[in-house]
Scaffold this active site. Sequence first.
Site, PDB file in Angstrom:
ATOM      1  N   TYR A  33       0.872  -1.346  -0.107  1.00 31.05           N
ATOM      2  CA  TYR A  33      -0.067   0.015  -0.093  1.00 31.05           C
ATOM      3  C   TYR A  33       0.861   1.125  -0.076  1.00 31.05           C
ATOM      4  CZ  TYR A  33       1.003   0.887   4.897  1.00 31.05           C
ATOM      5  OH  TYR A  33       1.426   1.001   6.266  1.00 31.05           O
ATOM      6  N   LYS A 145       6.631  -1.790   1.984  1.00 32.87           N
ATOM      7  CA  LYS A 145       5.261  -1.252   2.511  1.00 32.87           C
ATOM      8  C   LYS A 145       4.278  -2.250   2.532  1.00 32.87           C
ATOM      9  CE  LYS A 145       3.083   3.147   3.251  1.00 32.87           C
ATOM     10  NZ  LYS A 145       3.381   3.493   4.495  1.00 32.87           N
ATOM     11  N   GLU A 177      11.988   2.065  14.577  1.00 32.73           N
ATOM     12  CA  GLU A 177      10.820   3.088  14.222  1.00 32.73           C
ATOM     13  C   GLU A 177       9.696   2.911  15.050  1.00 32.73           C
ATOM     14  OE1 GLU A 177       9.679   2.257  10.088  1.00 32.73           O
ATOM     15  OE2 GLU A 177       9.479   0.097  10.480  1.00 32.73           O
ATOM     16  N   LEU A 201      10.718   1.265   7.711  1.00 31.89           N
ATOM     17  CA  LEU A 201      10.209   1.904   6.093  1.00 31.89           C
ATOM     18  C   LEU A 201      10.795   3.145   6.065  1.00 31.89           C
ATOM     19  CD1 LEU A 201       8.066   1.190   4.020  1.00 31.89           C
ATOM     20  CD2 LEU A 201       6.510   2.818   5.426  1.00 31.89           C
TER      21      LEU A 201
END
Length: 287
Positions: A33, A145, A177, A201
């Site tokens: 996505y 992703k 993250e 990411l």
Amino acid sequence: MAETVYLNGDWLPAEAAKVSVFDRGFLFADGIYEVVTVYAGQLFLLDRHLQRLNRSLSALGIANRSDSEWQQLFEQAIQKNAIADGFIYLQVTRGADTKRSHLPATMLTPTVFISATHIQLPTELPEPVRVCVMDDIRWLRCDIKSISLLGNILLKQQAVAMGGMEPLLHRAGRVTEGASCNYFIVKNGRLITPPKDELILPGITRDWLVELARDNGIEVHEEAFDLDALYAADECFLTSSSREIQPVGWLDEHMVADGRPGAMTRQLADLFRANAPIAAAKQQAAG
């Protein structure tokens, strides 16, 4: 106004959009996505989102479209939903098979879904939030992703149950993250964020902020740091497309400095708000 979405070649009301129960996104989370911010009706940093989209699709071996096709569809979503400020959500799965099988029987036609959402842009820097420092339990290809977000969801649920807004993740003490964001710390006037590798990411907002900071004379280091450096930081904030810059005031029960946004956090937030709509307008004109 009813939301209009795109699904496999058709624009239709959101409630009318349906996919097969044998779609591999539904059965296996076999897809990717993207979320693109819209400022004043214009796509922000689209070229970077398309680069990441192309990379993710290539990593999964899913058929792609041209950048111009994606841009046209995104612009149609903006127009059909009268989006001024908001987000474009794109999801591409490997497609629907004839039965459930770990390996598809044939080369499938990807399922493509696009929706558009209105947002109210922040006019001031948000109040600092509490985040929860937690072990990163996710898979080792966080640079893709993927729509497989169960690990992220479990971590975010746990963080909220502990009184936080977001987890701040680490692997054996190395900060990575969040469940849906990137983290920055400030120490002695230096802006520091984890490097882009398979553990995080590569956030579009993250990358743009790094460049924005360097263009304005701020010393930036993309390097690994551990929990000791995190707890010793003078400032901490997170970034994402949906939240832009969000100050962090507490790491669990540990207060970051005095718990208020630091000078560099404020400076970067001002630079972000001043430049984001301008960058979107320049990109639209160039396109």
